[in-house]
Design a protein around this motif. Structure first.
Motif, PDB file in Angstrom:
ATOM      1  N   ALA A 199       0.819  -1.216   0.000  1.00  0.00           N
ATOM      2  CA  ALA A 199       0.000   0.000   0.000  1.00  0.00           C
ATOM      3  C   ALA A 199       0.851   1.264   0.000  1.00  0.00           C
ATOM      4  CB  ALA A 199      -0.934  -0.008   1.213  1.00  0.00           C
ATOM      5  N   ASP A 200       2.038   1.209   0.610  1.00  0.00           N
ATOM      6  CA  ASP A 200       2.867   2.408   0.712  1.00  0.00           C
ATOM      7  C   ASP A 200       3.921   2.463  -0.392  1.00  0.00           C
ATOM      8  OD1 ASP A 200       1.336   2.859   2.889  1.00  0.00           O
ATOM      9  OD2 ASP A 200       2.898   2.576   4.373  1.00  0.00           O
ATOM     10  N   TYR A 201       4.738   1.399  -0.486  1.00  0.00           N
ATOM     11  CA  TYR A 201       5.817   1.420  -1.469  1.00  0.00           C
ATOM     12  C   TYR A 201       5.281   1.404  -2.888  1.00  0.00           C
ATOM     13  CZ  TYR A 201       9.276   0.287   2.124  1.00  0.00           C
ATOM     14  OH  TYR A 201      10.095   0.310   3.205  1.00  0.00           O
ATOM     15  N   GLU A 202       4.308   0.539  -3.133  1.00  0.00           N
ATOM     16  CA  GLU A 202       3.890   0.274  -4.506  1.00  0.00           C
ATOM     17  C   GLU A 202       2.538   0.887  -4.862  1.00  0.00           C
ATOM     18  OE1 GLU A 202       4.129  -3.944  -4.990  1.00  0.00           O
ATOM     19  OE2 GLU A 202       6.304  -3.988  -4.719  1.00  0.00           O
ATOM     20  N   SER A 203       1.964   1.644  -3.956  1.00  0.00           N
ATOM     21  CA  SER A 203       0.690   2.346  -4.226  1.00  0.00           C
ATOM     22  C   SER A 203      -0.390   1.389  -4.715  1.00  0.00           C
ATOM     23  CB  SER A 203       0.910   3.459  -5.264  1.00  0.00           C
ATOM     24  OG  SER A 203       1.771   4.438  -4.748  1.00  0.00           O
ATOM     25  N   ARG A 204      -0.503   0.254  -4.062  1.00  0.00           N
ATOM     26  CA  ARG A 204      -1.499  -0.741  -4.462  1.00  0.00           C
ATOM     27  C   ARG A 204      -2.592  -0.808  -3.396  1.00  0.00           C
ATOM     28  NH1 ARG A 204       2.242  -5.857  -5.823  1.00  0.00           N
ATOM     29  NH2 ARG A 204       0.256  -6.727  -6.512  1.00  0.00           N
TER      30      ARG A 204
END
Length: 647
Positions: free
Chosen positions: A235-240
């Motif tokens: 959710a944070d690193y990869e904006s998923r």
């Protein structure tokens, strides 16, 4: 005579060896006889616990490839031998207790410690009196159980992320919840454990990465991490965005799942990106823990993470609730989208400098702008902020937080509703088949057959898929021209990816696309030739009215090769460079119109340029789409009217 003597000698040696082998304990003999009488080796639950699958030519073979998963020498293909070896193993003498040693190979554990799910199931089926078994110490298993403390289970789907090829199709994993009702304790969910099955990648070479992933040369391993680690990664690193599906498993099934996950952690599997992947592994583990479920049979030839979610809903009552955990990017865009024009101007200034003045803003307005600026720093610098060292991003965040503390206004809770139209389980089937008829100015009447193995393109029904992403695996088109009684393979791409990014000051990602495979050339360079092609392009895109209107412009490069192609200085290959632009219009969930125009310069080739104009309109009716396609190229203009079915 000599042969007879050898046979007698062999029989004598065998008899001596048998006599030397100690007889099994009477209780073990009793259990083995009961297991044979009940044909437990044929039981569905046993087959699923060891992950046996039917082979095409008869027999079965277990999926695990690590030898430590089997106690019988032929246990990978012999369920009965493995069951009896497992029962026998439970009677092995208990070793002295040893402290937990993570480096110790799991295969060296006592079978009761290594296979707690098998022990639990066999105990239930045979009524095993545990007091009559050796009692080995299982410190590592005890530590694992104490750490996860699972009382319920959630399946998590992390959405598509085209900037990472390994995650382009999404990913699924499990969350072991410490409470029976995780929705009532959502603030503690980050303390739960995530368990995932993924390839252990041992190369940074892109080509090797693709080849090994497609041919099963990576090991697939089960691992568990604190859930907050997985949230940070996806959710944070990869904006998923994360979709969480609470499962209605019984306490006994939950306990058996935890035990089985422990068993799976002792081995490895050959990992195939498109078939034996995270989705197949997660569903297989759930089926082993709850044999009443039918999950794997709902998967297709290509196993996609989104299909995992759909398989859950094929078992009525299995999904208790669905939750949406937005990525840090989604959170920032939602917070920024709620700002007024004055607050947005202040946000731009704060992003440039945490000390920037924000004249004329009331404290609540300044608070909203500062909250959005803090989200922006988290979104853009997620990885950098985790670094323990002092970084420029950490300094910016610290200064913004210090300034925010001087504004005595409580932050507004950010509520992002669960968007029903984006739920992955509602998406169309990934396999698409279609037929069409039409005419070409050069070839006359024609018919085409369309096929796509997976997944989604920009004109498909939007429900359940990212609004601005296209990823297709093996789109194929075959063309029949009655006038010439000719059947041609017109197009067969291995993969075709198009990632549109709505460019803005706050989210300045570029738009890109790539693809390779075979396509037909429709110009004088080699009219009608099927050529191998590789395409790559990059540019910018902008959306309006939500995602109803999206425009883009790119610069493309294409390499094509065919035996009859008049390419570079007469060679059979040519390079094409040039701009393209497109526009997509969407009318809700039911209709879409996609147009694109492209021009290409062909250096040192004949002709020196080519072009392509395309217009595609689709009307979506449940699992069916009616479509119209018009194309204009140097040697012909053609129009097709067709119908496609999503499976």
């Amino acid at each position: 005579m000599t042969r007879l003597a050898a046979l007698l000698l062999g029989a004598a040696l065998a008899s001596t060896a048998a006599a030397a082998e100690p007889a099994p304990p009477p209780y073990l003999s009793e259990l083995l006889a009961a297991a044979r009488a009940r044909h437990l080796a044929d039981a569905l639950a046993w087959r699923r616990l060891v992950h046996y699958r039917a082979k095409l030519l008869g027999g079965v073979e277990a999926a695990a490839d690590g030898p430590g998963f089997y106690l019988a020498p032929g246990g990978k293909t012999d369920p009965a031998a493995e069951l009896e070896a497992t029962l026998t193993g439970f009677f092995a003498p208990a070793a002295p207790a040893a402290p937990p040693a993570p480096a110790t190979p799991p295969a060296r554990q006592h079978p009761q410690c290594q296979f707690p799910a098998r022990l639990a199931w066999l105990s239930g089926e045979l009524g095993i009196d545990r007091s009559r078994l050796p009692a080995p110490a299982c410190p590592r298993l005890d530590e694992f159980r104490a750490r996860v403390q699972a009382r319920s289970v959630t399946l998590v789907f992390s959405s598509y992320y085209l900037n990472n090829p390994a995650s382009a199709f999404g990913h699924t994993f499990l969350r072991l919840n410490k409470t029976a009702a995780p929705e009532a304790a959502k603030h503690f969910q980050l303390l739960d454990f995530g368990v995932d099955y993924a390839a252990t990648v041992d190369t940074g070479n892109v080509l090797l990465y693709a080849v090994k992933g497609l041919t099963g040369l990576f090991h697939g391993n089960w691992n568990h991490y604190p859930y907050f680690y997985k949230v940070r990664e996806y959710a944070d690193y990869e904006s998923r965005d994360l979709w969480e599906y609470d499962l209605a498993l019984t306490p006994a099934e939950t306990e058996l799942l935890v035990a089985h996950l422990w068993e799976l952690g002792s081995t490895w599997f050959d990992y195939y990106y498109l078939t034996e992947n995270c989705s197949q592994g997660v569903l297989g583990a759930l089926e082993a823990a709850a044999p009443r479920l039918e999950l794997l049979r709902h998967l297709g030839l290509i196993v996609l993470p989104a299909d995992t979610v759909k398989a859950l809903f094929e078992n009525p009552g299995l999904v208790r609730a669905v939750h949406f955990r937005p990525s840090i990017r989604t959170q920032f865009l939602a917070r920024a989208g709620a700002l007024s024009s004055r607050e947005r101007g202040a946000l731009r200034a704060l992003i440039g400098s945490p000390a920037a003045p924000t004249p004329g803003l009331a404290p609540p307005e300044e608070a909203r702008a500062l909250d959005a600026a803090l989200d922006w720093v988290d979104f853009v610098h997620a990885k950098e902020l985790l670094d323990a060292r002092v970084t420029p991003a950490a300094d910016v965040k610290q200064r913004l937080m210090a300034r925010r503390s001087t504004v005595p206004v409580q932050s507004q809770e950010l509520v992002i509703p669960l968007a029903a139209s984006q739920q992955p389980q509602l998406g169309h089937g990934s396999l698409r088949m279609g037929v069409a008829g039409g005419a070409s100015s050069r070839a006359g009447p024609l018919a085409v057959y369309d096929f796509r193995l997976a997944l989604h393109d920009l004109a498909d029904p939007p429900t359940g898929y990212p609004a601005l992403a296209q990823i297709e695996f093996l789109p194929v088109r075959v063309r029949y021209e009655p006038r010439h009684d000719a059947l041609h393979l017109e197009r067969a791409l291995v993969v075709d990816v198009f990632s549109l990014s709505d460019f803005s000051r706050f989210d300045p990602h570029v738009t890109w696309r790539a693809g390779f495979g075979a396509d037909t050339i429709r110009d004088a360079g080699c009219p009608g030739c099927l050529a191998g092609v590789a395409q790559l392009g990059g540019g910018l895109a902008q959306s309006f009215l939500g995602d109803a209107v999206t425009a883009y412009a790119l610069t493309d490069a294409e390499l094509a090769a065919a035996p009859d192609l008049r390419g570079l200085d007469g060679r059979a290959a040519r390079l094409a460079l040039g701009p393209s632009a497109g526009l997509r219009l969407r009318a809700g969930e039911r209709a879409s119109l996609l147009g694109e125009a492209g021009w290409r310069y062909l250096p040192w080739a004949a002709p020196r340029s080519t072009f392509d104009l395309r217009l595609t309109g689709r009307l979506h009716l449940r699992r069916t789409s009616l479509w119209l396609e018009i194309a204009r190229r140097p040697i012909e203009t053609e129009a097709l009217l067709g119908v496609s079915l999503f499976l």
